[in-house]
Design a protein around this motif. Sequence first.
Motif, PDB file in Angstrom:
ATOM      1  N   LEU A   1      11.162  37.225  -9.493  1.00  0.00           N
ATOM      2  CA  LEU A   1      11.513  36.849 -10.709  1.00  0.00           C
ATOM      3  C   LEU A   1      12.456  37.669 -11.126  1.00  0.00           C
ATOM      4  O   LEU A   1      14.065  37.259 -12.019  1.00  0.00           O
ATOM      5  N   ALA A   2      12.338  38.895 -11.700  1.00  0.00           N
ATOM      6  CA  ALA A   2      13.486  40.136 -12.475  1.00  0.00           C
ATOM      7  C   ALA A   2      14.516  40.564 -11.688  1.00  0.00           C
ATOM      8  O   ALA A   2      15.672  40.259 -12.151  1.00  0.00           O
ATOM      9  N   LEU A   3      14.319  39.976 -10.101  1.00  0.00           N
ATOM     10  CA  LEU A   3      15.875  40.311  -9.699  1.00  0.00           C
ATOM     11  C   LEU A   3      16.306  39.160  -9.712  1.00  0.00           C
ATOM     12  O   LEU A   3      17.929  38.974  -9.885  1.00  0.00           O
ATOM     13  N   LEU A   4      15.798  38.525  -9.716  1.00  0.00           N
ATOM     14  CA  LEU A   4      16.061  36.440  -9.980  1.00  0.00           C
ATOM     15  C   LEU A   4      17.309  37.165 -11.116  1.00  0.00           C
ATOM     16  O   LEU A   4      18.754  36.244 -11.416  1.00  0.00           O
ATOM     17  N   ILE A   5      16.541  37.140 -12.579  1.00  0.00           N
ATOM     18  CA  ILE A   5      16.906  37.314 -13.897  1.00  0.00           C
ATOM     19  C   ILE A   5      18.338  38.136 -13.279  1.00  0.00           C
ATOM     20  O   ILE A   5      19.537  37.473 -14.010  1.00  0.00           O
ATOM     21  N   SER A   6      18.381  39.459 -12.133  1.00  0.00           N
ATOM     22  CA  SER A   6      19.939  40.034 -13.123  1.00  0.00           C
ATOM     23  C   SER A   6      21.004  39.476 -11.817  1.00  0.00           C
ATOM     24  O   SER A   6      22.134  40.021 -12.127  1.00  0.00           O
ATOM     25  N   LEU A   7      20.798  38.704 -11.130  1.00  0.00           N
ATOM     26  CA  LEU A   7      21.406  37.903 -10.624  1.00  0.00           C
ATOM     27  C   LEU A   7      22.973  37.545 -11.436  1.00  0.00           C
ATOM     28  O   LEU A   7      23.069  36.990 -12.965  1.00  0.00           O
ATOM     29  N   PRO A   8      24.328  37.470 -11.191  1.00  0.00           N
ATOM     30  CA  PRO A   8      25.403  37.051 -12.235  1.00  0.00           C
ATOM     31  C   PRO A   8      26.085  35.119 -12.370  1.00  0.00           C
ATOM     32  O   PRO A   8      26.152  35.092 -13.299  1.00  0.00           O
ATOM     33  N   ASN A   9      24.863  34.507 -11.275  1.00  0.00           N
ATOM     34  CA  ASN A   9      24.582  33.111 -11.381  1.00  0.00           C
ATOM     35  C   ASN A   9      23.742  32.942 -12.798  1.00  0.00           C
ATOM     36  O   ASN A   9      22.940  33.267 -12.735  1.00  0.00           O
ATOM     37  N   PRO A  10      24.507  32.239 -13.549  1.00  0.00           N
ATOM     38  CA  PRO A  10      23.304  32.340 -14.964  1.00  0.00           C
ATOM     39  C   PRO A  10      22.445  30.999 -14.575  1.00  0.00           C
ATOM     40  O   PRO A  10      21.653  31.012 -15.134  1.00  0.00           O
ATOM     41  N   MET A  11      22.876  29.932 -13.929  1.00  0.00           N
ATOM     42  CA  MET A  11      22.053  29.201 -13.831  1.00  0.00           C
ATOM     43  C   MET A  11      20.633  29.002 -12.817  1.00  0.00           C
ATOM     44  O   MET A  11      19.494  29.526 -13.677  1.00  0.00           O
ATOM     45  N   LEU A  12      20.756  30.658 -12.016  1.00  0.00           N
ATOM     46  CA  LEU A  12      19.753  31.232 -11.281  1.00  0.00           C
ATOM     47  C   LEU A  12      18.991  32.137 -12.329  1.00  0.00           C
ATOM     48  O   LEU A  12      18.095  32.430 -12.495  1.00  0.00           O
ATOM     49  N   SER A  13      20.138  32.256 -12.964  1.00  0.00           N
ATOM     50  CA  SER A  13      19.458  33.677 -14.264  1.00  0.00           C
ATOM     51  C   SER A  13      18.584  33.018 -14.809  1.00  0.00           C
ATOM     52  O   SER A  13      17.260  33.526 -15.345  1.00  0.00           O
ATOM     53  N   SER A  14      18.618  32.267 -15.671  1.00  0.00           N
ATOM     54  CA  SER A  14      17.686  31.531 -16.576  1.00  0.00           C
ATOM     55  C   SER A  14      16.895  30.614 -15.987  1.00  0.00           C
ATOM     56  O   SER A  14      16.033  30.844 -15.997  1.00  0.00           O
ATOM     57  N   LEU A  15      16.438  29.822 -14.639  1.00  0.00           N
ATOM     58  CA  LEU A  15      15.841  29.600 -13.849  1.00  0.00           C
ATOM     59  C   LEU A  15      14.370  30.847 -14.318  1.00  0.00           C
ATOM     60  O   LEU A  15      13.585  30.228 -14.679  1.00  0.00           O
TER      61      LEU A  15
END
Length: 627
Positions: free
Chosen positions: A415-429
């Motif tokens: 989930l921390a890797l997902l947070i680091s993504l530049p996509n705001p939708m995926l990062s927020s999710l």
Amino acid sequence: MPCRKRMRPMLVNATSAAAPRPLVFAGFRASSWAFALRVWLAMMLALYVSFWLELESASSSALTVAVLALPTRGQGMEKAGYRLLATAIGVVASIAIAGVFSQTDGLLLAVLGIWVGLCVYVAGMLDGNRAYAAALCCITVALVAIQQIDTPLQVFPAGVARGAAIGIGVLAVAFVNEVLAAPDYHPLLASRIEALHRRVKTLAQGAEGNCAADAAGLLHDIAALRPEIASLVTESSIGTARTAAARSALVDLVSAFSLGRMLAALPDTSPDAAGLTAMSRSWLRTEISRKSARVCSSLDALHEGTRPYHAWRAPLYRSRRIAAEAAARGAISFTLIALFFVLTGWPATELCLSLVAAIIGLSSISPAPRNFALVAVMAMPIACALAGMLKYLVFNGVSEFQLLAIGLAPAVIGLALLISLPNPMLSSLGRLVLVFMIAVLVPTNPQSYDPEVFLATSLFACLSAVLVFAAQMLLPPLSGERRGRLLLGEARRELSRLDGGRARSLAPEEAAFRDAARIEQILTANGAAPLDGRIAAEAMRCFGQAETLRRCRAELDRLRQGPLAGAAQDAREALAERNGDAILAAAAALRQTAARSGLSADAAIALLIPASHAFAPLQPSGRGEQP
């Protein structure tokens, strides 16, 4: 970097051609893996210390780490400071509310609804982590006062336990970031400001189109950095100087941008005032170069950690009406959902109301509250499923901390890797799933494995998110277009109140940044949808007119005394009339008076020329923009 060529030209030239490619593993950069590892280590450290101290609210320390999961050290510590402050305020408010209204069930819910609305209003008047602190005051009251609604005497112990757990989480994040050398934010911020500086210089050189939507987008990108520069204060001992330098760079960028717009608006040929136009064009180019040099100076100060040449303020614009409407919707939504639970008489309503208040508070600091509620609806079932798999498939009855840490590693790191993504939708999710997963899992020592409790918690957690989304549908927040029109109306009214005699507390450069912040809010309110060209054109027209009025007034105020006072007063009266021809005539008269007196009034004259064009009657344009 272009602003520092005189300091390290060979280094820039040597590295620009052979910049190393970032390391990538499994689709994520090495920096993302390092960030995810820091989050997991900080969370395990916080849980271990909380278990060792036998805190009643040990899971709050893990939640704190999840909330403070930010890629740089300064960002995490700034948010941590506001989290501690908001927790203290929320605990005090919980004690006061529970002590006064604990015996009045209906009145207590009404007071809690009012508190939610008040926090939403304050969050609407702030930005960045200050707005988060206001929302957290609402969440803290929900987690302390509401969950102890039947046992008011436990409010104070519960508040102290939550504060202690949050403090441990903050210390764990700070320790891990320091030991593992979490990156600083100021290099990235400086590179972003330099990129914006290049765009502003391109506009000033006339190489970029003068489209209102593009210009508004550039102002949006500049003003959007305002809340991020506050994190530099907590980054190092020289963070205060770096914050001042970054703030000054942003203000001067807006100033250079506005001067570039004035220069671009000047006509190529003006038979009636050819000399005045040429003089204005020359002065504007010189002033743009001076502002550009000051931006470079501020960037150098940002890199070196020294004070800038001038510590500008970067004021924030907020609409009280929009904040009040959001507060009213938040209070009504919470009260309606609380009334629903009272009428149903279901158990575990305290947990539901706590989550409802948390989602309402967090959505209040989101540019699109309904989209945030929708993401929460999607994140909650995922979080519950992950928590269930961890508890009953991975842990499966174990109580050793080592196994808990190993079992949590894949979920937390993923989930921390997902947070680091530049996509705001995926990062927020990813961030919401991580927070909700810890909230539903509730790591304790020893760990509880009661399936009935877990199922009830998961059910009511999902129900809370659905009810908030339903309340958003029943009481929809202001649409992006409506918010944009309200902000545009406020800009028009503010422009109509500008006059030539009343003193202002803000310098013209600072007032221009405040107007840029309003344009940033207009574009942010519209979300991903394209901005209406007419709204963009009108917003930029108001911005340009207000900027020319303030600058002209500031220069004319310097001529109040002396031989040019009469001509300067005539120019102020022409500005008050908003008449382009009268302003142009006043500029010509001021130039003649200055020539006869042997004095210089070049700055005032040069600014009156763009003002005469800014208040000229609009000509029809196929794109609906100012030509």
